[in-house]
Scaffold this active site. Structure first.
Site, short mmCIF file in Angstrom:
data_model
loop_
_atom_site.label_atom_id
_atom_site.label_comp_id
_atom_site.label_asym_id
_atom_site.label_seq_id
_atom_site.Cartn_x
_atom_site.Cartn_y
_atom_site.Cartn_z
N ASN A 79 -35.96 -0.93 33.77
CA ASN A 79 -35.95 -1.75 34.97
C ASN A 79 -37.33 -2.32 35.25
O ASN A 79 -38.35 -1.68 34.97
CB ASN A 79 -35.48 -0.92 36.18
N HIS A 112 -39.80 -2.60 29.74
CA HIS A 112 -39.60 -4.06 29.78
C HIS A 112 -40.52 -4.75 30.77
O HIS A 112 -40.27 -5.89 31.14
CB HIS A 112 -38.13 -4.37 30.12
#
Ligand code: BV8
Ligand code: ZN
Length: 266
Positions: A121, A138
């Site tokens: 997330n 990410h």
């Protein structure tokens, strides 16, 4: 409770089974006895905070799928539109706060000396809840990076105006996230795989387990003999390999499992 033909010790629980309580008890027992725990989280953990998931309902924006927006090609072709999508997501996130699932992971981090939160997330809710030992695979929606001078910094403007934003050096800024087709940080990925190979328990929470290399992390742990517990509303690519796959909301099941594992009465 249905036993998968693939491996006798795998149990798949539907949300309605009374045996779900057994699964919660089993998960709590495994978590209580675990020495080294890794939690891998996906967009489902933030769903109960009001954030749309990537592939579920509400994941579309102006009828476009994230996979067609979160790419270097999309940004190069039309930076303003890609920034409008990120600006919209930042504005939605700005009104959200962590849910009990995020808070249960903070409790777990404080209780287990060997604990690593590996998150896909980019929404910042884990840090907002108080998670500190976190590997962000990410990137971070609240950071920007200059395409020219490479400077990366926190940017919490909501909204950003004008779009696309520019650096003081004159270069265009991009969201400091990893797009599809871009490599993850070698260092972060190595740390995540190291943690997975040391773990004796991996919790896979609210992810469709479709995106690689993140989806490989539980599989590395499985190969090393770790137990894998999944919590998801629906079956995923990982479910048939997990030792325990609970059907339900991470914001409801995880706090109960953590509470019991850390000593709370059933
Ligand atoms: C890479 C940041 C090396 C951006 C994200 C062909 C060409 C090029 C690459 C590939 C290719 N084929 C495959 C690849 C690799 C590709 C990939 O895996 N693609 C997928 C789509 C098949 N991966 C990459 O490109 C990675 N880089 O491999 O580099 C390379 C380089 C060049 C060429 C080849 C390889 C980079 C991947 C990172 C992409 N960036 N995000 C941004 O956010 O804007 S990924 C994006 O998906 C988000 O980070 C998200 O977290 C992640 C995973 O999604 P989920 O979190 O799982 O969310 P999803 O909606 O899917 O699922 C939610 C789940 O929660 C559901 O199961 C639902 O049931 C459940 N749920 C919902 N509510 C709840 C719940 N569960 C419990 N409780 C609830 N309340
Ligand atoms: Zn710059």
């Amino acid at each position: 409770m249905t036993l998968s033909p693939l491996a006798p010790n795998i149990t798949h629980l539907s949300h309605t089974h009374t045996s779900e309580l057994d699964a919660v008890a089993q998960a709590a027992e495994w978590l209580a006895g675990a020495q080294s725990v890794v939690a891998l989280t996906g967009a489902g953990v933030s769903a109960e905070s009001g954030l749309p998931t990537f592939r579920g309902a509400g994941g579309l924006w102006r009828n476009r799928r994230p996979e067609t927006l979160a790419t270097p090609e999309a940004f190069a072709a039309d930076p303003k539109t890609v920034w409008e999508w990120y600006d919209w997501r930042r504005s939605v996130h700005a009104g959200c706060s962590p849910n009990p699932g995020h808070h249960a992971l903070v409790e777990l981090e404080r209780a287990k000396s060997e604990f690593c939160l590996v998150s896909q997330n980019v929404d910042g809710l884990h840090e907002q809840a108080g998670s500190r030992r976190i590997l962000k695979l990410h990137g971070d929606l609240w950071k920007v990076r200059c395409l020219t001078c490479g400077r990366e910094e926190r940017d919490t403007r909501v909204p950003i105006d004008p779009l696309p934003p520019y650096c003081s050096c004159g270069g265009m800024l991009r969201p400091a996230v990893v797009w599809f087709g871009e490599s993850l940080s070698e260092e972060t990925l190595r740390a995540a795989f190291d943690a997975a190979s040391r773990a004796d328990l991996v919790l896979v929470l609210g992810t469709s387990s479709i995106v690689y290399p993140a989806a490989k992390i539980p599989r590395v742990a499985l190969e090393r003999g770790a137990r894998v517990i999944e919590i998801n509303l629906e079956p995923t690519e990982l479910s048939s390999s997990a030792h325990l796959s609970l059907r339900g909301k991470t914001g409801e099941l995880l706090p109960e499992i953590v509470r019991r594992a850390l000593g709370g009465a059933p």
